[in-house]
Design a protein around this motif. Sequence first.
Motif, PDB file in Angstrom:
ATOM      1  N   MET A   1       0.822  -1.186   0.000  1.00  0.00           N
ATOM      2  CA  MET A   1       0.000   0.000   0.000  1.00  0.00           C
ATOM      3  C   MET A   1       0.869   1.254   0.000  1.00  0.00           C
ATOM      4  SD  MET A   1      -3.170  -1.050   2.535  1.00  0.00           S
ATOM      5  CE  MET A   1      -3.554   0.616   2.877  1.00  0.00           C
ATOM      6  N   LYS A   2       1.941   1.212   0.769  1.00  0.00           N
ATOM      7  CA  LYS A   2       2.835   2.373   0.817  1.00  0.00           C
ATOM      8  C   LYS A   2       3.472   2.628  -0.542  1.00  0.00           C
ATOM      9  CE  LYS A   2       4.072   1.862   5.664  1.00  0.00           C
ATOM     10  NZ  LYS A   2       5.163   1.595   6.598  1.00  0.00           N
ATOM     11  N   SER A   7      -3.863   4.508   1.401  1.00  0.00           N
ATOM     12  CA  SER A   7      -4.021   4.232   2.817  1.00  0.00           C
ATOM     13  C   SER A   7      -5.367   3.578   3.146  1.00  0.00           C
ATOM     14  CB  SER A   7      -3.886   5.523   3.630  1.00  0.00           C
ATOM     15  OG  SER A   7      -4.864   6.452   3.234  1.00  0.00           O
ATOM     16  N   HIS A   8      -6.292   3.530   2.188  1.00  0.00           N
ATOM     17  CA  HIS A   8      -7.599   2.929   2.432  1.00  0.00           C
ATOM     18  C   HIS A   8      -7.530   1.449   2.061  1.00  0.00           C
ATOM     19  CE1 HIS A   8     -12.024   2.347   1.734  1.00  0.00           C
ATOM     20  NE2 HIS A   8     -11.995   2.930   2.915  1.00  0.00           N
ATOM     21  N   ARG A   9      -7.464   0.591   3.071  1.00  0.00           N
ATOM     22  CA  ARG A   9      -7.225  -0.833   2.875  1.00  0.00           C
ATOM     23  C   ARG A   9      -8.271  -1.520   1.987  1.00  0.00           C
ATOM     24  NH1 ARG A   9      -5.164  -3.212   8.015  1.00  0.00           N
ATOM     25  NH2 ARG A   9      -3.276  -2.330   7.178  1.00  0.00           N
TER      26      ARG A   9
END
Length: 57
Positions: A1-2, A7-9
């Motif tokens: 994700m990074k 940041s929204h899983r």
Amino acid sequence: MKAVGLSHRPTFRKNYLNPALASGWIEYTQPHSPRSPTQRYRLTSKGKRWLQLRGED
């Protein structure tokens, strides 16, 4: 994700992770425990070839 700046899983899972798993670009490191807190992902040989074709290591 990074790596992709998200940041929204749930969105990451729906738009990136699940399609990559389904297409065979990545795989679980623990295929029999997909919900394990220590679960990780790795590139498959298909994913590695794609990166090489793009000129990245």
